[in-house]
Enzyme design. Structure first.
Site, PDB file in Angstrom:
ATOM      1  N   CYS A   2      24.310 -67.233 -16.033  1.00 25.42           N
ATOM      2  CA  CYS A   2      25.381 -66.354 -15.538  1.00 25.42           C
ATOM      3  C   CYS A   2      25.081 -64.870 -15.744  1.00 25.42           C
ATOM      4  CB  CYS A   2      26.709 -66.739 -16.174  1.00 25.42           C
ATOM      5  SG  CYS A   2      26.843 -66.409 -17.946  1.00 25.42           S
TER       6      CYS A   2
ATOM      7  N   HIS B  58      30.977 -66.243 -20.272  1.00 18.25           N
ATOM      8  CA  HIS B  58      30.636 -66.420 -18.848  1.00 18.25           C
ATOM      9  C   HIS B  58      31.020 -65.160 -18.079  1.00 18.25           C
ATOM     10  CE1 HIS B  58      29.543 -68.637 -15.286  1.00 18.25           C
ATOM     11  NE2 HIS B  58      30.674 -68.270 -14.703  1.00 18.25           N
TER      12      HIS B  58
ATOM     13  N   HIS C  58      28.864 -66.477  -8.703  1.00 19.23           N
ATOM     14  CA  HIS C  58      28.379 -66.646 -10.080  1.00 19.23           C
ATOM     15  C   HIS C  58      27.435 -67.833 -10.164  1.00 19.23           C
ATOM     16  CE1 HIS C  58      31.569 -69.821 -11.526  1.00 19.23           C
ATOM     17  NE2 HIS C  58      31.371 -69.935 -10.237  1.00 19.23           N
TER      18      HIS C  58
END
Length: 386
Positions: free
Chosen positions: A298, A346, A358
């Site tokens: 991420c 994240h 993402h």
């Protein structure tokens, strides 16, 4: 005379033998007891529901992503420490070479003094001496050296002290590097363990259970997209209201400065480059610890996207969250970074209308998805990086 015998009870047992009625009663009693025992002793390891499996798998993926960010931070720290160690070792090597050359020169000074009548020098002692200054003092050679030669001795002593200090720094840095490398191994093992547990849970599902699990995920996704649409409507209404106020300001108010407009335009230009890069990565796999170009995790993905726009972001989410200006979700603009969970483990790249691009989790691919993919409460903050 009355008898003292009591009458035999009208039971069902005669001479130790049960009558049919007694056997039937006993049998019913046994069945009841067995039934109670069966009800009181459930299976030792009941199979979890699909909802429980889904929660467990998602928790494991979240834990793995948290461990991944720790791994990334540790790896970056180890890389910097390795670079520092290499620099120190190179410096020590160069200084040592200079000391060896200077030591030889000092040996020639002592030999020259011997030729002019000074006491015979112990060359071996000189070459091995920790402090040539002490040696020259002891042999009374310093009084016979020229100014240049004395300066050479002083330089040697100073350089030797500096080299000793650098060696100590290199040794300490090597110890720190070893600690970082051990921590790196631990973080890596932690990620792999969490992923293995998640894969094992999923592998135990039947085809029917996997289909039902996919249906549950689809319902969650649809709910997240509805929530994103609501945010898009709110943002559109706020933008329209702002535009109306700027075009028709109330008496006594002033419009925004041209500087603010220029700043917004500059950000939009950079964000467009970051988003163009991000969209070109859609479909590439999530791989923990990866920074591209073929796969990403991420934070590796958001770092690469903004790098394409000429903006350098830190490697991990814990640092990226501080690399810009925090804005409200209602004011989020395309290009902003959206962070998730209390541990900020994240991050995604906002593209507008409540959506983001993402790198979601192991086994998934870079994709567009609602920022509410894991619920409203999962959103931690929004940061504008440039």
């Amino acid at each position: 005379m009355a008898s003292h015998r009591t009458s035999r009870p009208t039971g069902t047992r005669v001479a130790g033998i049960r009558t049919p009625a007694a056997l039937a009663t006993a049998a019913l009693t046994s069945v009841a007891l067995l039934s109670q025992t069966a009800n009181a002793a459930p299976s030792a390891d009941p199979k979890p529901s699909l909802e429980e499996v889904e929660k467990k798998v998602n928790d494991l993926y979240h834990q793995a992503e948290t461990a991944t960010e720790k791994y990334n931070a540790t790896r970056e720290k180890a890389a910097k420490q390795r670079q520092r160690v290499d620099t120190l070792l190179d410096d020590v090597a160069q200084r040592t070479e200079k000391l060896n050359t200077a030591r030889e020169e000092l040996g020639t000074f002592a030999a020259a003094q011997y030729r002019t009548g000074a006491a015979a020098p112990d060359t071996a002692t000189l070459l091995l001496a920790d402090d040539p200054q002490d040696y020259f003092d002891q042999t009374q050679l310093m009084s016979r050296l020229t100014t240049r030669q004395k300066a050479a001795v002083d330089d040697y002593v100073t350089e030797q002290a500096a080299t000793t200090k650098k060696r100590a720094e290199a040794s300490k840095s090597l110890q720190t590097l070893t600690t970082s490398q051990n921590a790196l191994k631990t973080s890596k093992a932690d990620v792999q363990r969490k992923l293995s547990e998640a894969r094992e849970l999923l592998s135990e599902l039947t085809a029917e259970e996997k289909a039902r699990l996919a249906a549950i995920e689809k319902k969650k996704q649809e709910a997240a997209e509805r929530k994103a649409a609501e945010l898009a409507q709110q943002q559109a209404a706020a933008a329209a209201k702002k535009a109306a106020q700027e075009s028709s300001p109330s008496p006594g108010t002033t419009t925004g400065s041209s500087g603010s407009t220029a700043t917004d335009s500059s950000y939009a230009t950079k964000a467009a480059k970051a988003l163009a890069f991000a969209r070109a990565q859609v479909g590439k796999p999530y791989v923990w610890g990866a920074t591209g170009p073929d796969s990403y995790d991420c934070s590796g993905f958001t770092q690469a996207a903004w790098k394409a726009a000429g903006v350098t972001l830190p490697r991990v989410t814990y640092d990226q969250v501080n690399a810009g200006t925090t804005v409200s979700l209602a004011d989020a603009q395309p290009g902003d970074l959206v962070f998730f969970y209390d541990d900020v483990s994240h991050v995604g790249l906002y593209i507008g209308n409540g959506m983001m691009i993402h790198a979601p989790k192991p086994g998934a691919y870079v994709r567009e998805e609602s920022i509410y993919y894991d619920g409203t409460s999962a959103i931690h903050s929004v940061v504008r990086p440039a």
